[in-house]
Design a protein around this motif. Structure first.
Motif, PDB file in Angstrom:
ATOM      1  N   ALA A   1      49.317 -16.712 -42.207  1.00 44.01           N
ATOM      2  CA  ALA A   1      47.242 -17.003 -43.418  1.00 44.01           C
ATOM      3  C   ALA A   1      47.528 -18.392 -43.772  1.00 44.01           C
ATOM      4  CB  ALA A   1      47.339 -16.111 -44.691  1.00 44.01           C
ATOM      5  N   LEU A   2      48.093 -19.247 -43.728  1.00 44.86           N
ATOM      6  CA  LEU A   2      47.771 -20.437 -43.978  1.00 44.86           C
ATOM      7  C   LEU A   2      47.888 -21.092 -42.636  1.00 44.86           C
ATOM      8  CD1 LEU A   2      50.658 -21.040 -47.142  1.00 44.86           C
ATOM      9  CD2 LEU A   2      48.397 -20.907 -46.938  1.00 44.86           C
ATOM     10  N   PRO A   3      47.963 -21.240 -41.695  1.00 46.61           N
ATOM     11  CA  PRO A   3      47.599 -21.247 -40.673  1.00 46.61           C
ATOM     12  C   PRO A   3      46.200 -21.548 -40.434  1.00 46.61           C
ATOM     13  CG  PRO A   3      49.797 -21.170 -39.962  1.00 46.61           C
ATOM     14  CD  PRO A   3      49.736 -20.591 -41.476  1.00 46.61           C
ATOM     15  N   MET A   4      46.301 -19.646 -40.280  1.00 39.24           N
ATOM     16  CA  MET A   4      43.969 -20.253 -40.058  1.00 39.24           C
ATOM     17  C   MET A   4      43.370 -20.227 -40.880  1.00 39.24           C
ATOM     18  SD  MET A   4      44.812 -18.201 -37.321  1.00 39.24           S
ATOM     19  CE  MET A   4      45.785 -18.701 -37.229  1.00 39.24           C
ATOM     20  N   SER A   5      44.258 -20.450 -42.592  1.00 39.15           N
ATOM     21  CA  SER A   5      43.150 -20.801 -43.229  1.00 39.15           C
ATOM     22  C   SER A   5      42.427 -22.359 -42.707  1.00 39.15           C
ATOM     23  CB  SER A   5      43.817 -21.271 -45.176  1.00 39.15           C
ATOM     24  OG  SER A   5      44.756 -21.597 -44.973  1.00 39.15           O
ATOM     25  N   GLY A   6      43.752 -23.369 -42.064  1.00 41.38           N
ATOM     26  CA  GLY A   6      43.582 -24.645 -41.989  1.00 41.38           C
ATOM     27  C   GLY A   6      42.683 -24.313 -40.964  1.00 41.38           C
ATOM     28  N   ILE A   7      42.582 -23.376 -40.318  1.00 36.64           N
ATOM     29  CA  ILE A   7      41.353 -23.164 -39.406  1.00 36.64           C
ATOM     30  C   ILE A   7      40.081 -23.234 -39.831  1.00 36.64           C
ATOM     31  CG2 ILE A   7      41.013 -22.217 -36.833  1.00 36.64           C
ATOM     32  CD1 ILE A   7      43.326 -21.598 -36.034  1.00 36.64           C
ATOM     33  N   LEU A   8      40.045 -22.320 -40.118  1.00 37.74           N
ATOM     34  CA  LEU A   8      38.885 -22.188 -40.750  1.00 37.74           C
ATOM     35  C   LEU A   8      38.146 -23.692 -42.091  1.00 37.74           C
ATOM     36  CD1 LEU A   8      39.376 -18.765 -43.170  1.00 37.74           C
ATOM     37  CD2 LEU A   8      37.808 -18.962 -41.245  1.00 37.74           C
TER      38      LEU A   8
ATOM     39  N   LYS B   1      32.532 -19.427 -39.597  1.00 39.88           N
ATOM     40  CA  LYS B   1      30.971 -18.304 -38.913  1.00 39.88           C
ATOM     41  C   LYS B   1      32.309 -18.482 -37.378  1.00 39.88           C
ATOM     42  CE  LYS B   1      27.617 -18.725 -36.402  1.00 39.88           C
ATOM     43  NZ  LYS B   1      25.572 -18.482 -35.764  1.00 39.88           N
ATOM     44  N   ASN B   2      32.664 -19.663 -37.356  1.00 41.60           N
ATOM     45  CA  ASN B   2      33.585 -19.966 -36.089  1.00 41.60           C
ATOM     46  C   ASN B   2      34.687 -19.043 -36.164  1.00 41.60           C
ATOM     47  OD1 ASN B   2      31.236 -21.140 -34.567  1.00 41.60           O
ATOM     48  ND2 ASN B   2      31.378 -23.142 -35.109  1.00 41.60           N
ATOM     49  N   GLY B   3      35.381 -19.154 -37.034  1.00 39.52           N
ATOM     50  CA  GLY B   3      36.357 -18.411 -37.665  1.00 39.52           C
ATOM     51  C   GLY B   3      36.722 -17.857 -37.030  1.00 39.52           C
ATOM     52  N   MET B   4      36.059 -16.538 -37.753  1.00 41.63           N
ATOM     53  CA  MET B   4      35.730 -15.105 -36.887  1.00 41.63           C
ATOM     54  C   MET B   4      35.878 -14.720 -35.238  1.00 41.63           C
ATOM     55  SD  MET B   4      32.895 -14.303 -39.702  1.00 41.63           S
ATOM     56  CE  MET B   4      33.030 -13.951 -41.640  1.00 41.63           C
ATOM     57  N   ALA B   5      34.873 -16.144 -34.543  1.00 42.14           N
ATOM     58  CA  ALA B   5      34.808 -15.907 -33.340  1.00 42.14           C
ATOM     59  C   ALA B   5      36.121 -16.086 -32.977  1.00 42.14           C
ATOM     60  CB  ALA B   5      34.129 -16.749 -32.974  1.00 42.14           C
ATOM     61  N   VAL B   6      36.801 -17.135 -33.422  1.00 34.96           N
ATOM     62  CA  VAL B   6      38.256 -17.284 -32.880  1.00 34.96           C
ATOM     63  C   VAL B   6      39.559 -16.137 -32.638  1.00 34.96           C
ATOM     64  CG1 VAL B   6      40.720 -19.385 -32.958  1.00 34.96           C
ATOM     65  CG2 VAL B   6      37.992 -19.819 -33.110  1.00 34.96           C
TER      66      VAL B   6
ATOM     67  N   LYS C   1      36.811 -25.028 -55.661  1.00 40.63           N
ATOM     68  CA  LYS C   1      37.483 -25.652 -53.408  1.00 40.63           C
ATOM     69  C   LYS C   1      38.091 -24.959 -53.250  1.00 40.63           C
ATOM     70  CE  LYS C   1      40.174 -29.909 -55.024  1.00 40.63           C
ATOM     71  NZ  LYS C   1      39.711 -30.786 -54.901  1.00 40.63           N
ATOM     72  N   TYR C   2      39.220 -24.006 -54.293  1.00 42.20           N
ATOM     73  CA  TYR C   2      40.334 -23.357 -53.317  1.00 42.20           C
ATOM     74  C   TYR C   2      39.747 -22.237 -53.242  1.00 42.20           C
ATOM     75  CZ  TYR C   2      42.286 -27.566 -55.736  1.00 42.20           C
ATOM     76  OH  TYR C   2      43.079 -28.830 -56.223  1.00 42.20           O
ATOM     77  N   THR C   3      38.823 -21.578 -53.350  1.00 46.16           N
ATOM     78  CA  THR C   3      38.712 -20.141 -52.469  1.00 46.16           C
ATOM     79  C   THR C   3      39.109 -20.174 -51.187  1.00 46.16           C
ATOM     80  OG1 THR C   3      36.516 -20.049 -53.762  1.00 46.16           O
ATOM     81  CG2 THR C   3      36.629 -18.279 -51.912  1.00 46.16           C
ATOM     82  N   ALA C   4      38.730 -20.313 -50.239  1.00 46.95           N
ATOM     83  CA  ALA C   4      40.050 -20.645 -49.222  1.00 46.95           C
ATOM     84  C   ALA C   4      40.864 -19.974 -49.118  1.00 46.95           C
ATOM     85  CB  ALA C   4      38.950 -21.528 -48.160  1.00 46.95           C
ATOM     86  N   GLN C   5      41.603 -21.809 -49.455  1.00 49.11           N
ATOM     87  CA  GLN C   5      43.332 -21.243 -50.028  1.00 49.11           C
ATOM     88  C   GLN C   5      43.619 -19.922 -50.481  1.00 49.11           C
ATOM     89  OE1 GLN C   5      44.438 -24.736 -51.976  1.00 49.11           O
ATOM     90  NE2 GLN C   5      47.181 -24.407 -52.104  1.00 49.11           N
ATOM     91  N   GLY C   6      43.108 -19.642 -51.965  1.00 55.75           N
ATOM     92  CA  GLY C   6      43.119 -18.646 -52.338  1.00 55.75           C
ATOM     93  C   GLY C   6      42.788 -17.052 -52.053  1.00 55.75           C
ATOM     94  N   SER C   7      42.256 -17.500 -51.116  1.00 58.09           N
ATOM     95  CA  SER C   7      41.695 -15.722 -49.937  1.00 58.09           C
ATOM     96  C   SER C   7      42.911 -16.003 -48.924  1.00 58.09           C
ATOM     97  CB  SER C   7      40.262 -16.815 -49.218  1.00 58.09           C
ATOM     98  OG  SER C   7      40.376 -15.375 -47.858  1.00 58.09           O
ATOM     99  N   ALA C   8      43.245 -17.119 -48.413  1.00 58.44           N
ATOM    100  CA  ALA C   8      44.867 -17.322 -47.434  1.00 58.44           C
ATOM    101  C   ALA C   8      45.529 -16.351 -48.587  1.00 58.44           C
ATOM    102  CB  ALA C   8      44.594 -18.221 -46.820  1.00 58.44           C
TER     103      ALA C   8
END
Length: 436
Positions: A67-74, A80-85, A377-384
């Motif tokens: 989860a945390l590595p993937m949030s870094g990719i996002l 959008k590009n993260g979904m394709a990955v 700004k912590y939304t991506a981190q919170g989502s992860a």
């Protein structure tokens, strides 16, 4: 003027909803295939119940590990590009089922499931914040519920399709029958059975490759998250938000019992002699779809997201009590609920397991907007972090399997009681906390 703005918001969110709807169907198709895979792999890999439930462990532990590595990719690629990955990683996981089926090695199956789970991690991390932020936050649970219906419809279809295409004639592959064969004949039978998986997963890889193009070249908008007033200088990051931390724990409990209800119902049915045990996951999924529909009707017109969470947790507690104490012989409840429809009835205890799907359908869509509120700004981190809560689907079914091996499958459903109790705590108090 307000009406015109609302109409414009709906129009702007329609395309993202359609594209994410397609993705959620894929989430469901891949995820709920596990319920049918468990009894299948139990035979071809000669596993006990505890070992068979490593299917759920390998799949769901990916959410915690990645989860945390993937949030870094996002953060680097955008949502959008993260979904394709994520779709590309899933396609690799689907292809890995080919050598797994050819060799029959359980470890390769588990590796393929872990890779599929990794791809789903980035897709889930990206798509759920989309649903929360592409419209009014008061109706976020409704949007997530719509996606839940799409997801669970896939869960209804998968066991039926899996049974028709792969498990046809499985009645002859009982444990007693396999044990009666000589070593060579048994190996030949297992190889033939295992090879049935190859073609479906080739098709899955092709579909995933097509979806990469759909996401990559669509006009799906990128979303930006505003910084909140109190998070610019704070170095503690997501840990300063109790609603997110406790929300992740609530999701841990929810996903654990959701997976138990969907993926063990077949094992439970098989153990007590239900003939159509391989398709029992569909019963749980149908109940979840009904729950989502009720949520869409009720929220926010008749009940808030918080109240829906309270009702869900209390209903879940009642279902646990029913599953652990009801008869495994009588089908009186199913006779009343759907016996008149021609759908095969199931014993009362199994019915309560299926009804857990109805009870907890609104937990996921209610927790997400409550846990992400005010993260800025912590939304991506919170989502992860919330996605990491999906590890409940890896660990709690193993606990269930351990208890079932030491006692009985029916008794093991008591594992769900503390899960629903914590969800009730989050609904009543935990989501309101803004400091420790």
């Amino acid at each position: 003027m307000t009406s015109k703005v609302a109409t414009q918001q709906q129009a702007n969110s329609l395309l993202p909803m359609v594209i994410i709807g397609v993705l959620f169907f894929i989430f469901g198709f891949v995820t709920w295939l596990n319920g049918s895979l468990i009894p299948f792999l139990k035979i071809i890999c000669d596993l006990n119940e505890f070992q068979a439930l490593f299917v759920t462990f390998a799949f769901y532990i990916a959410y915690t590990v990645m989860a945390l590595p993937m949030s870094g990719i996002l953060r680097r690629t955008g949502y959008k590009n993260g979904m394709a990955v994520g779709l590309a990683i899933m396609a690799v996981g689907a292809i890995l089922f080919i050598p797994a089926a050819k060799t029959g090695h359980y470890f390769i199956f588990l590796t393929a499931l872990f890779v599929l789970g990794t791809g789903l991690t980035i897709l889930q991390t990206a798509s759920n914040p989309y649903l929360v932020h592409i419209g009014p936050k008061e109706t976020a649970a409704v949007r997530i519920s719509i996606m839940g219906i799409v997801n669970k419809c896939a869960g209804v279809i998968v066991p039926i399709l899996f049974t028709a295409l792969i498990l046809s004639g499985m009645g002859e592959f009982s444990e007693e029958y396999m044990a009666s064969l000589d070593a060579q004949t048994r190996a030949d039978q297992i190889e033939a059975l295992s090879n049935r998986l190859i073609t479906p997963y080739i098709y899955m890889a092709i579909v995933l490759a097509g979806l990469i193009a759909l996401v990559k070249y669509s006009s799906l908008p990128e979303i930006e998250f505003e910084e909140s007033d109190n998070d610019v200088e704070d170095k503690s990051g997501i840990l300063q938000y109790p609603q997110a931390i406790l929300g992740a724990l609530a999701l841990f409990a929810y996903v654990g019992i959701e997976v138990i209800a969907a993926d063990t119902i077949g094992l439970f049915g098989s153990g007590i002699g239900v003939e159509h045990f391989a398709s029992l996951t569909s019963y749980t999924m149908v109940c979840m779809v009904i729950g989502y529909i009720l949520g869409i009707i009720a929220i926010p017109k008749y009940a808030s997201q918080e109240k829906a969470l309270v009702v869900s947790s209390i209903a879940g507690i009642l279902c646990v009590i029913g599953a652990t104490t009801a008869s495994t012989q009588s089908s009186a409840i199913a006779d009343v609920l759907w016996g008149w429809s021609g759908i095969p009835v199931i014993p009362d205890a199994v019915t309560f397991v299926a009804l857990m799907g109805l009870a907890h359908a609104m937990v996921w869509p209610s927790i997400w907007p409550l846990a992400l509120e005010g993260l800025g700004k912590y939304t991506a981190q919170g989502s992860a972090l919330l996605i990491m809560g999906i590890a409940g689907g890896a660990l709690l079914p193993l606990l269930f399997g351990f208890v079932a091996e030491g006692g009985s499958t029916q008794f093991a459903y008591w594992v769900g009681l503390p899960c629903y109790l914590f969800i009730l705590y989050y609904a009543v108090k935990g989501h309101k906390m803004r400091s420790w």
